[in-house]
Scaffold this motif. Structure first.
Motif, PDB file in Angstrom:
ATOM      1  N   ARG A 147     -18.838  33.897  79.369  1.00  0.00           N
ATOM      2  CA  ARG A 147     -18.963  34.778  80.522  1.00  0.00           C
ATOM      3  C   ARG A 147     -18.333  34.156  81.760  1.00  0.00           C
ATOM      4  O   ARG A 147     -17.722  34.845  82.568  1.00  0.00           O
ATOM      5  N   ARG A 148     -18.491  32.838  81.871  1.00  0.00           N
ATOM      6  CA  ARG A 148     -17.884  32.174  83.032  1.00  0.00           C
ATOM      7  C   ARG A 148     -16.363  32.178  82.932  1.00  0.00           C
ATOM      8  O   ARG A 148     -15.668  32.237  83.931  1.00  0.00           O
ATOM      9  N   ARG A 149     -15.816  32.155  81.666  1.00  0.00           N
ATOM     10  CA  ARG A 149     -14.358  32.073  81.498  1.00  0.00           C
ATOM     11  C   ARG A 149     -13.778  33.417  81.034  1.00  0.00           C
ATOM     12  O   ARG A 149     -12.778  33.478  80.352  1.00  0.00           O
ATOM     13  N   TYR A 150     -14.423  34.511  81.455  1.00  0.00           N
ATOM     14  CA  TYR A 150     -13.965  35.831  81.032  1.00  0.00           C
ATOM     15  C   TYR A 150     -12.544  36.123  81.495  1.00  0.00           C
ATOM     16  O   TYR A 150     -11.859  36.979  80.953  1.00  0.00           O
ATOM     17  N   MET A 151     -12.113  35.423  82.541  1.00  0.00           N
ATOM     18  CA  MET A 151     -10.784  35.689  83.088  1.00  0.00           C
ATOM     19  C   MET A 151      -9.691  35.458  82.028  1.00  0.00           C
ATOM     20  O   MET A 151      -8.699  36.175  81.987  1.00  0.00           O
ATOM     21  N   TYR A 152      -9.889  34.485  81.183  1.00  0.00           N
ATOM     22  CA  TYR A 152      -8.895  34.217  80.149  1.00  0.00           C
ATOM     23  C   TYR A 152      -8.803  35.385  79.162  1.00  0.00           C
ATOM     24  O   TYR A 152      -7.712  35.796  78.747  1.00  0.00           O
ATOM     25  N   PHE A 153      -9.959  35.934  78.808  1.00  0.00           N
ATOM     26  CA  PHE A 153      -9.966  37.065  77.873  1.00  0.00           C
ATOM     27  C   PHE A 153      -9.504  38.361  78.541  1.00  0.00           C
ATOM     28  O   PHE A 153      -8.998  39.249  77.878  1.00  0.00           O
ATOM     29  N   ALA A 154      -9.691  38.421  79.853  1.00  0.00           N
ATOM     30  CA  ALA A 154      -9.273  39.613  80.568  1.00  0.00           C
ATOM     31  C   ALA A 154      -7.784  39.606  80.890  1.00  0.00           C
ATOM     32  O   ALA A 154      -7.226  40.658  81.225  1.00  0.00           O
ATOM     33  N   THR A 155      -7.155  38.434  80.776  1.00  0.00           N
ATOM     34  CA  THR A 155      -5.724  38.355  81.113  1.00  0.00           C
ATOM     35  C   THR A 155      -4.858  38.001  79.896  1.00  0.00           C
ATOM     36  O   THR A 155      -3.920  38.733  79.542  1.00  0.00           O
ATOM     37  N   LEU A 156      -5.161  36.895  79.250  1.00  0.00           N
ATOM     38  CA  LEU A 156      -4.304  36.437  78.159  1.00  0.00           C
ATOM     39  C   LEU A 156      -4.328  37.391  76.969  1.00  0.00           C
ATOM     40  O   LEU A 156      -3.277  37.715  76.384  1.00  0.00           O
ATOM     41  N   LEU A 157      -5.526  37.853  76.606  1.00  0.00           N
ATOM     42  CA  LEU A 157      -5.613  38.757  75.461  1.00  0.00           C
ATOM     43  C   LEU A 157      -4.884  40.072  75.720  1.00  0.00           C
ATOM     44  O   LEU A 157      -4.063  40.503  74.895  1.00  0.00           O
ATOM     45  N   PRO A 158      -5.092  40.776  76.822  1.00  0.00           N
ATOM     46  CA  PRO A 158      -4.351  42.021  77.062  1.00  0.00           C
ATOM     47  C   PRO A 158      -2.839  41.803  77.191  1.00  0.00           C
ATOM     48  O   PRO A 158      -2.061  42.642  76.731  1.00  0.00           O
ATOM     49  N   ILE A 159      -2.470  40.702  77.857  1.00  0.00           N
ATOM     50  CA  ILE A 159      -1.034  40.460  78.016  1.00  0.00           C
ATOM     51  C   ILE A 159      -0.377  40.257  76.654  1.00  0.00           C
ATOM     52  O   ILE A 159       0.679  40.840  76.349  1.00  0.00           O
ATOM     53  N   THR A 160      -0.988  39.432  75.815  1.00  0.00           N
ATOM     54  CA  THR A 160      -0.419  39.191  74.487  1.00  0.00           C
ATOM     55  C   THR A 160      -0.396  40.464  73.650  1.00  0.00           C
ATOM     56  O   THR A 160       0.600  40.784  72.978  1.00  0.00           O
ATOM     57  N   LEU A 161      -1.494  41.234  73.705  1.00  0.00           N
ATOM     58  CA  LEU A 161      -1.546  42.481  72.949  1.00  0.00           C
ATOM     59  C   LEU A 161      -0.521  43.472  73.473  1.00  0.00           C
ATOM     60  O   LEU A 161       0.147  44.174  72.704  1.00  0.00           O
ATOM     61  N   PHE A 162      -0.363  43.514  74.836  1.00  0.00           N
ATOM     62  CA  PHE A 162       0.620  44.409  75.443  1.00  0.00           C
ATOM     63  C   PHE A 162       2.033  44.053  74.982  1.00  0.00           C
ATOM     64  O   PHE A 162       2.824  44.936  74.609  1.00  0.00           O
ATOM     65  N   LEU A 163       2.344  42.774  75.005  1.00  0.00           N
ATOM     66  CA  LEU A 163       3.683  42.355  74.576  1.00  0.00           C
ATOM     67  C   LEU A 163       3.946  42.704  73.106  1.00  0.00           C
ATOM     68  O   LEU A 163       5.031  43.151  72.729  1.00  0.00           O
ATOM     69  N   CYS A 164       2.952  42.510  72.255  1.00  0.00           N
ATOM     70  CA  CYS A 164       3.133  42.818  70.825  1.00  0.00           C
ATOM     71  C   CYS A 164       3.278  44.317  70.600  1.00  0.00           C
ATOM     72  O   CYS A 164       4.095  44.752  69.761  1.00  0.00           O
ATOM     73  N   VAL A 165       2.488  45.129  71.360  1.00  0.00           N
ATOM     74  CA  VAL A 165       2.605  46.576  71.200  1.00  0.00           C
ATOM     75  C   VAL A 165       3.976  47.055  71.663  1.00  0.00           C
ATOM     76  O   VAL A 165       4.626  47.879  70.999  1.00  0.00           O
ATOM     77  N   VAL A 166       4.415  46.536  72.816  1.00  0.00           N
ATOM     78  CA  VAL A 166       5.741  46.922  73.315  1.00  0.00           C
ATOM     79  C   VAL A 166       6.823  46.489  72.330  1.00  0.00           C
ATOM     80  O   VAL A 166       7.765  47.236  72.024  1.00  0.00           O
ATOM     81  N   ALA A 167       6.674  45.268  71.810  1.00  0.00           N
ATOM     82  CA  ALA A 167       7.675  44.797  70.844  1.00  0.00           C
ATOM     83  C   ALA A 167       7.661  45.637  69.576  1.00  0.00           C
ATOM     84  O   ALA A 167       8.714  45.937  68.990  1.00  0.00           O
ATOM     85  N   ALA A 168       6.449  46.051  69.135  1.00  0.00           N
ATOM     86  CA  ALA A 168       6.343  46.832  67.902  1.00  0.00           C
ATOM     87  C   ALA A 168       7.070  48.164  68.016  1.00  0.00           C
ATOM     88  O   ALA A 168       7.649  48.653  67.042  1.00  0.00           O
ATOM     89  N   PHE A 169       7.039  48.763  69.212  1.00  0.00           N
ATOM     90  CA  PHE A 169       7.683  50.070  69.374  1.00  0.00           C
ATOM     91  C   PHE A 169       9.033  49.996  70.070  1.00  0.00           C
ATOM     92  O   PHE A 169       9.801  50.957  70.029  1.00  0.00           O
ATOM     93  N   ALA A 170       9.323  48.886  70.717  1.00  0.00           N
ATOM     94  CA  ALA A 170      10.608  48.761  71.406  1.00  0.00           C
ATOM     95  C   ALA A 170      11.704  48.267  70.471  1.00  0.00           C
ATOM     96  O   ALA A 170      12.882  48.610  70.642  1.00  0.00           O
ATOM     97  N   ILE A 171      11.321  47.444  69.496  1.00  0.00           N
ATOM     98  CA  ILE A 171      12.337  46.968  68.534  1.00  0.00           C
ATOM     99  C   ILE A 171      12.846  48.147  67.729  1.00  0.00           C
ATOM    100  O   ILE A 171      12.073  48.984  67.265  1.00  0.00           O
ATOM    101  N   HIS A 172      14.166  48.188  67.567  1.00  0.00           N
ATOM    102  CA  HIS A 172      14.768  49.307  66.848  1.00  0.00           C
ATOM    103  C   HIS A 172      14.246  49.326  65.412  1.00  0.00           C
ATOM    104  O   HIS A 172      14.443  48.357  64.666  1.00  0.00           O
ATOM    105  N   PRO A 173      13.617  50.393  64.977  1.00  0.00           N
ATOM    106  CA  PRO A 173      12.981  50.391  63.651  1.00  0.00           C
ATOM    107  C   PRO A 173      13.988  50.629  62.537  1.00  0.00           C
ATOM    108  O   PRO A 173      15.050  51.217  62.726  1.00  0.00           O
ATOM    109  N   LEU A 174      13.623  50.175  61.347  1.00  0.00           N
ATOM    110  CA  LEU A 174      14.372  50.431  60.122  1.00  0.00           C
ATOM    111  C   LEU A 174      13.419  51.065  59.112  1.00  0.00           C
ATOM    112  O   LEU A 174      12.319  50.552  58.870  1.00  0.00           O
ATOM    113  N   TYR A 175      13.883  52.182  58.545  1.00  0.00           N
ATOM    114  CA  TYR A 175      13.075  52.890  57.555  1.00  0.00           C
ATOM    115  C   TYR A 175      13.621  52.575  56.163  1.00  0.00           C
ATOM    116  O   TYR A 175      14.841  52.544  55.953  1.00  0.00           O
ATOM    117  N   GLN A 176      12.726  52.347  55.254  1.00  0.00           N
ATOM    118  CA  GLN A 176      13.111  51.968  53.893  1.00  0.00           C
ATOM    119  C   GLN A 176      12.776  53.098  52.924  1.00  0.00           C
ATOM    120  O   GLN A 176      11.624  53.514  52.801  1.00  0.00           O
TER     121      GLN A 176
END
Length: 504
Positions: A20-49
């Protein structure tokens, strides 16, 4: 408060308090990392097989009924066909039917073909479960493309190439085997004609000295020898008869004296003249008559020079005729003897030359027997090859069958969006936890009475709780507002990226 911490956390509550005292790390690092992965998942040009599953089916007819002339090894067949189909030359017709990269105008046909080869893969799978299996007679053909419909269309064309190529290759292989056997048959027929020509030349060279006439030649020798033996007896008989007739004819007079009925020939007249001369005088009429008869007979038989009189003695003419017949018969017997002796010598010559002819004939005949056997064997195999060619043309042998045709893929194979998002969630959580743990371990502050370890006998008098003032509450409100705005902006960006990726 004491400014130095003397005891580490010792309960689960202490850990939750630290989080609870270190919630700032979970409120910043986790969303930022998840945001980057979501953007990368949909921003990378997809290939369909798109995937098509093809199975190598065995022949529909047992081998003991129709034996194919196409050699096939199921463990190598897929690799062989793959090496022949997935080539630039084979894929050029696909480009003329389907443009796999319509948005990339700068690519040449060669580059597009190379791109197809790079985005195509083959994997052996179980024909039922479609799971990867190293030893299998089925395989999955995968093709990756930015457009799911184009991926399915190109995969279907590639699968058709596999199916048609295998059929064409097996038909060509069967036709090649038939053509090869046909050439072998024609070559053996030509060699047999050459051997027949050699046999004809040997027959012309040796004539009746060939082995097939051996028995006849030996029989001719025996028959001719018997005829010669019989002929010698006939010649001896004819010679004796000719001698007797010659002697008889020499003692006969060719003419008779018609003035006297008792004077028949010279010998008789001579004998009577001698007898008359002994009995009578030279002037005796009988002596004179006999002398005149003798002169007449001598003149008729040629005794008197220049006088020739035709014989009129019947006995003489008969004997003369028999003598001429005997001599003619003897001449015929001698001529026949010469003919038989020539025939005998010829037959003996043929028999003597037979071993040489037999050796040459035997060599040529053995060669012809070998060629005849090979020719018959080739003819049998050619008949089977023709049947196998018809069998392969009707796709009765081993063939590729499409078990699962390609369908339009719904989700891209690259990138793995769900996996990338889950990876961002796990990685963000781990990164936030590590940051919180490092911050907590480096903090020396004392916040609760449990954090103190007092000397024995010294009691704690009191603890003062943390009291928030207006400044603390205002700072907390500003922070929450910032987080809400940041999260809202991140959600907006993610939605925009998702919409953009779906439209393109």
């Amino acid at each position: 408060m004491i400014s130095e911490r003397t005891a580490p956390p010792s309960s689960v509550g202490d850990y939750f308090a630290a989080l609870r005292r270190r919630y700032m790390y979970f409120a910043t690092l986790l969303p930022i990392t998840l945001f980057l992965c979501v953007v990368a998942a949909f921003a990378i040009h997809p290939l369909y097989q798109a995937t098509a599953t093809i199975m190598l089916e065995p022949s529909s007819v047992p081998k003991d009924i129709i034996e194919t002339t196409v050699v096939s090894y199921s463990d190598q067949q897929i690799e062989i066909v793959q090496g022949r189909v997935l080539t630039a030359a084979s894929l050029e017709p696909v480009l003329h039917q389907i443009d796999p990269y319509p948005k990339e105008k700068k690519l040449t046909d060669e580059q597009k073909v190379q791109r197809i080869l790079e985005n195509t893969s083959i994997e052996r799978v179980d024909p039922v479960t479609l799971k990867p299996q190293a030893e299998s007679n089925a395989f999955s053909l995968h093709y990756n493309n930015p457009d799911p419909e184009i991926a399915a269309a190109v995969t279907n064309r590639l699968a058709q190439l596999f199916l048609t190529y295998n059929q064409i290759r097996r038909s060509e292989a069967a036709a090649g085997a038939t053509g090869f056997l046909q050439k072998q048959s024609e070559e053996l027929a030509r060699q047999m004609r050459d051997v027949d020509a050699q046999l004809a030349a040997l027959k012309s060279k040796y004539g009746e000295a060939t082995p097939e006439f051996m028995m006849r030649n030996q029989g001719n020798i025996e028959d001719t020898q018997r005829q010669l033996d019989n002929l010698q007896q006939q010649i001896l008989t004819a010679q004796e008869k000719e001698s007797v007739l010659s002697l008889q004819l020499s003692q006969m007079s060719a003419n008779l004296i018609t003035q006297s009925g008792d004077l028949t020939d010279v010998a008789t007249v001579r004998a009577k003249l001698t007898e008359a001369q002994q009995r009578y005088t030279p002037d005796h009429p009988e002596v004179k008559r006999l002398k005149r008869a003798l002169e007449t007979l001598m003149a008729q038989s040629g005794g008197t020079a220049g006088s020739k009189v035709a014989p009129n003695n019947p006995q003489y003419l008969l004997t003369q005729t028999e003598l001429v017949g005997a001599r003619n018969s003897l001449a015929s017997l001698h001529a026949l003897d010469a003919t038989l002796r020539a025939k005998l010598e010829r037959s003996r010559g043929l028999v003597q030359g037979a071993p040489t002819a037999e050796r040459e004939f035997s060599a040529v005949l053995r060669r012809r027997e070998v060629l005849q056997s090979e020719y018959q064997h080739i003819q049998d195999r050619l008949q089977s090859a023709n049947l196998a060619e018809t069998f392969e043309s009707a796709q009765g042998g081993e063939r590729f069958t499409m078990v699962h045709p390609p369908s339009i893929p719904k989700l891209p194979v690259y990138p793995n969006r769900i996996g990338l998002i889950l990876l961002g969630l796990v990685f963000g959580s781990a990164l936030a936890g590590i940051g919180a743990a490092l911050s907590e371990s480096s903090d020396k502050s004392v916040r609760t009475a449990r954090d103190l370890i007092l000397p024995d006998g010294i009691p704690m008098l009191a603890s003062i709780p943390f009291i928030k003032n207006k400044k603390d509450r205002r700072r907390r409100a500003i922070m929450l507002t910032s987080f809400v705005a940041a999260y809202g902006l991140a959600i907006f960006v993610v939605a925009a990226v998702i919409i953009f990726s779906r439209n393109h």
